[in-house]
Scaffold this active site. Sequence first.
Site, PDB file in Angstrom:
ATOM      1  N   ASP A   1      69.937   6.452 -57.446  1.00 19.95           N
ATOM      2  CA  ASP A   1      71.338   6.272 -57.998  1.00 19.95           C
ATOM      3  C   ASP A   1      72.135   7.587 -57.974  1.00 19.95           C
ATOM      4  OD1 ASP A   1      69.908   4.549 -60.878  1.00 19.95           O
ATOM      5  OD2 ASP A   1      68.739   5.088 -59.276  1.00 19.95           O
TER       6      ASP A   1
ATOM      7  N   GLU B   1      78.290   5.611 -63.910  1.00 21.42           N
ATOM      8  CA  GLU B   1      77.184   5.729 -64.873  1.00 21.42           C
ATOM      9  C   GLU B   1      76.583   6.774 -64.874  1.00 21.42           C
ATOM     10  OE1 GLU B   1      73.892   2.930 -63.963  1.00 21.42           O
ATOM     11  OE2 GLU B   1      73.134   3.601 -65.817  1.00 21.42           O
TER      12      GLU B   1
ATOM     13  N   ASP C   1      78.447   1.215 -61.091  1.00 24.77           N
ATOM     14  CA  ASP C   1      76.903   1.302 -61.368  1.00 24.77           C
ATOM     15  C   ASP C   1      76.212   1.599 -60.191  1.00 24.77           C
ATOM     16  OD1 ASP C   1      74.343   1.275 -61.900  1.00 24.77           O
ATOM     17  OD2 ASP C   1      74.394  -0.397 -63.222  1.00 24.77           O
TER      18      ASP C   1
ATOM     19  N   ASP D   1      71.948  -0.662 -59.993  1.00 29.73           N
ATOM     20  CA  ASP D   1      71.955  -1.650 -61.256  1.00 29.73           C
ATOM     21  C   ASP D   1      70.182  -2.282 -61.119  1.00 29.73           C
ATOM     22  OD1 ASP D   1      72.648  -2.921 -63.770  1.00 29.73           O
ATOM     23  OD2 ASP D   1      72.938  -4.816 -62.588  1.00 29.73           O
TER      24      ASP D   1
ATOM     25  N   THR E   1      67.379  -0.429 -62.267  1.00 29.91           N
ATOM     26  CA  THR E   1      66.709   0.590 -61.932  1.00 29.91           C
ATOM     27  C   THR E   1      65.323   0.605 -62.640  1.00 29.91           C
ATOM     28  OG1 THR E   1      68.713   2.081 -61.958  1.00 29.91           O
ATOM     29  CG2 THR E   1      66.399   3.171 -61.918  1.00 29.91           C
TER      30      THR E   1
ATOM     31  N   THR F   1      67.300 -10.695 -69.627  1.00 31.05           N
ATOM     32  CA  THR F   1      66.649  -9.613 -69.384  1.00 31.05           C
ATOM     33  C   THR F   1      65.117  -9.529 -69.310  1.00 31.05           C
ATOM     34  OG1 THR F   1      66.337  -7.120 -70.267  1.00 31.05           O
ATOM     35  CG2 THR F   1      66.526  -8.700 -71.806  1.00 31.05           C
TER      36      THR F   1
ATOM     37  N   HIS G   1      64.858  -5.286 -71.255  1.00 33.65           N
ATOM     38  CA  HIS G   1      65.472  -4.790 -72.422  1.00 33.65           C
ATOM     39  C   HIS G   1      65.273  -5.762 -73.633  1.00 33.65           C
ATOM     40  CE1 HIS G   1      66.862  -2.029 -69.472  1.00 33.65           C
ATOM     41  NE2 HIS G   1      66.369  -1.052 -70.043  1.00 33.65           N
TER      42      HIS G   1
ATOM     43  N   GLY H   1      68.779  -6.445 -63.951  1.00 30.84           N
ATOM     44  CA  GLY H   1      70.112  -6.177 -63.462  1.00 30.84           C
ATOM     45  C   GLY H   1      71.079  -7.123 -63.893  1.00 30.84           C
TER      46      GLY H   1
ATOM     47  N   LYS I   1      71.521 -11.125 -62.075  1.00 32.36           N
ATOM     48  CA  LYS I   1      71.652 -12.342 -63.054  1.00 32.36           C
ATOM     49  C   LYS I   1      72.894 -13.120 -62.810  1.00 32.36           C
ATOM     50  CE  LYS I   1      70.167  -9.747 -67.026  1.00 32.36           C
ATOM     51  NZ  LYS I   1      69.010  -9.233 -66.360  1.00 32.36           N
TER      52      LYS I   1
ATOM     53  N   ASP J   1      78.137  -2.118 -66.278  1.00 33.10           N
ATOM     54  CA  ASP J   1      77.170  -3.069 -65.598  1.00 33.10           C
ATOM     55  C   ASP J   1      77.838  -4.408 -65.557  1.00 33.10           C
ATOM     56  OD1 ASP J   1      74.490  -1.850 -65.926  1.00 33.10           O
ATOM     57  OD2 ASP J   1      74.915  -1.817 -67.601  1.00 33.10           O
TER      58      ASP J   1
HETATM   59  P1  AMP Z   1      68.908  -5.820 -67.933  1.00 32.89           P
HETATM   60  O1  AMP Z   1      69.180  -7.350 -68.219  1.00 32.89           O
HETATM   61  O2  AMP Z   1      67.894  -5.459 -69.131  1.00 32.89           O
HETATM   62  O3  AMP Z   1      68.503  -5.480 -66.385  1.00 32.89           O
HETATM   63  O4  AMP Z   1      70.069  -4.943 -68.338  1.00 32.89           O
HETATM   64  C1  AMP Z   1      71.312  -4.897 -67.391  1.00 32.89           C
HETATM   65  C2  AMP Z   1      71.788  -3.694 -67.372  1.00 32.89           C
HETATM   66  O5  AMP Z   1      71.941  -3.117 -68.914  1.00 32.89           O
HETATM   67  C3  AMP Z   1      71.123  -2.611 -66.786  1.00 32.89           C
HETATM   68  O6  AMP Z   1      71.498  -1.773 -66.006  1.00 32.89           O
HETATM   69  C4  AMP Z   1      70.214  -1.778 -67.954  1.00 32.89           C
HETATM   70  O7  AMP Z   1      69.927  -0.637 -67.627  1.00 32.89           O
HETATM   71  C5  AMP Z   1      71.423  -2.058 -68.798  1.00 32.89           C
HETATM   72  N1  AMP Z   1      70.636  -2.122 -70.110  1.00 32.89           N
HETATM   73  C6  AMP Z   1      70.666  -3.132 -71.202  1.00 32.89           C
HETATM   74  N2  AMP Z   1      69.874  -2.929 -72.211  1.00 32.89           N
HETATM   75  C7  AMP Z   1      69.693  -1.613 -72.121  1.00 32.89           C
HETATM   76  C8  AMP Z   1      69.207  -0.724 -73.020  1.00 32.89           C
HETATM   77  N3  AMP Z   1      68.611  -1.042 -74.102  1.00 32.89           N
HETATM   78  N4  AMP Z   1      69.065   0.407 -72.679  1.00 32.89           N
HETATM   79  C9  AMP Z   1      69.629   0.941 -71.659  1.00 32.89           C
HETATM   80  N5  AMP Z   1      70.239   0.213 -70.871  1.00 32.89           N
HETATM   81  C10 AMP Z   1      70.319  -0.942 -70.936  1.00 32.89           C
HETATM   82 MG    MG Z   2      73.037  -1.208 -64.603  1.00 33.54          MG
HETATM   83 MG    MG Z   3      72.356   1.944 -62.898  1.00 31.27          MG
END
Ligand code: AMP
Ligand code: MG
Ligand code: MG
Length: 340
Positions: free
Chosen positions: A56, A79, A132, A135, A137, A213, A216, A238, A242, A265
């Site tokens: 990153d 980011e 970003d 994405d 991570t 997700t 998250h 990511g 998606k 993102d």
């Molecule tokens: P995800 O769908 O969970 O992979 O999230 C898509 C992007 O949003 C990624 O870069 C995640 O790091 C960020 N993201 C989503 N929800 C959160 C959260 N609650 N805290 C930190 N980053 C998040």
């Molecule tokens: Mg991201």
């Molecule tokens: Mg990132």
Amino acid sequence: MYASQRYFIIRLIGNCVTLANWAGKEIRHITHASRYAPSKLEVVDKGNRDFQTKADRLVQRLIVVNLKKIFPEATIVGEEDLPVDEEEDSRLETHFLSCHTTGPEPAIQKMPIPPGFGYENLTAKDITIWVDPLDGTAEYVEGKVTHVTVLIGISVKGSVIAGVINQPFDSDDVSPNVDGHKGRTIWGLVGLGCFGVAPKKPLENSEFNIVTTKSHGNKNIEDTIAAIKPDKVTRIGGAGYKVLKIIEGEAQSYVFPSNGCKRWDTAAPEAILKASGGKLTDILGNPIEYNYRPDNDYQNYLGVIASVDEASHSKVIESIPDHVKNQLLELQKQNLKPKC
Ligand code: AMP
Ligand code: MG
Ligand code: MG
């Protein structure tokens, strides 16, 4: 008549594609070098399953330092918060100039720009670039490397117009050497289309599939999925990955009725989805605003909904329960209230 080469926006996209290709290669190198020694990824835990690795950091630096050098008047939001390192910045600038001697991606320089969008008169000072560097991570550190993407989004007056996504890996098996992997770069300009991917619509009358997700999740997301009653839910990492699933016809919608996702993102995925005929908004169906506000944490407090077409988008938006909408509105109000 089209005469793309002299247009700033085409030069900018061409440079972003070259940088995204290079970024993907660096991610493959770091991943391969750390495959038997994960500590080499040098993971920093930013909290709430939000991680930062050596990849990153390197990728953000190589993209931002070179975009700043080429387009000093552009506003760039990345980011990662990184310390100043002039020596490393200078190494990355020199490397870019010596290894990418053909300049911005030559095939893109031949592209026309569509009339009627105001692209002809754009200059660097009109645009904001959202980076970003890596994405997905959370999935990357678990070895699910196909979920990883590099995202560079471009906005003008608060709306995204163009985006570049590099997906460094075509398989989660990182044992072949770096050249054994085919990465790909997808880019799009609203009004012109998207390239590097074959868009595919889900079949009519087929199942209604969603992506959401993997790392998250929360109750609001589950309540919303229960209300949508999709035929299939795929949980992957990511925002970039998606949205690619939607463009490639594997799901109609990306459903994330939660805060946490940030502007960097959604910028590139939204632009590419828009360029291919899809749509990305918040949970109320309103556009996400991409204005540069240094006092803002750039969170998409009202969540993210992205769909292949208007009908799928309306179906999702109309299904979101009121208690979910109210909670996110309240959270936004608390976080974006003027600070004394
Ligand atoms: P995800 O769908 O969970 O992979 O999230 C898509 C992007 O949003 C990624 O870069 C995640 O790091 C960020 N993201 C989503 N929800 C959160 C959260 N609650 N805290 C930190 N980053 C998040
Ligand atoms: Mg991201
Ligand atoms: Mg990132």
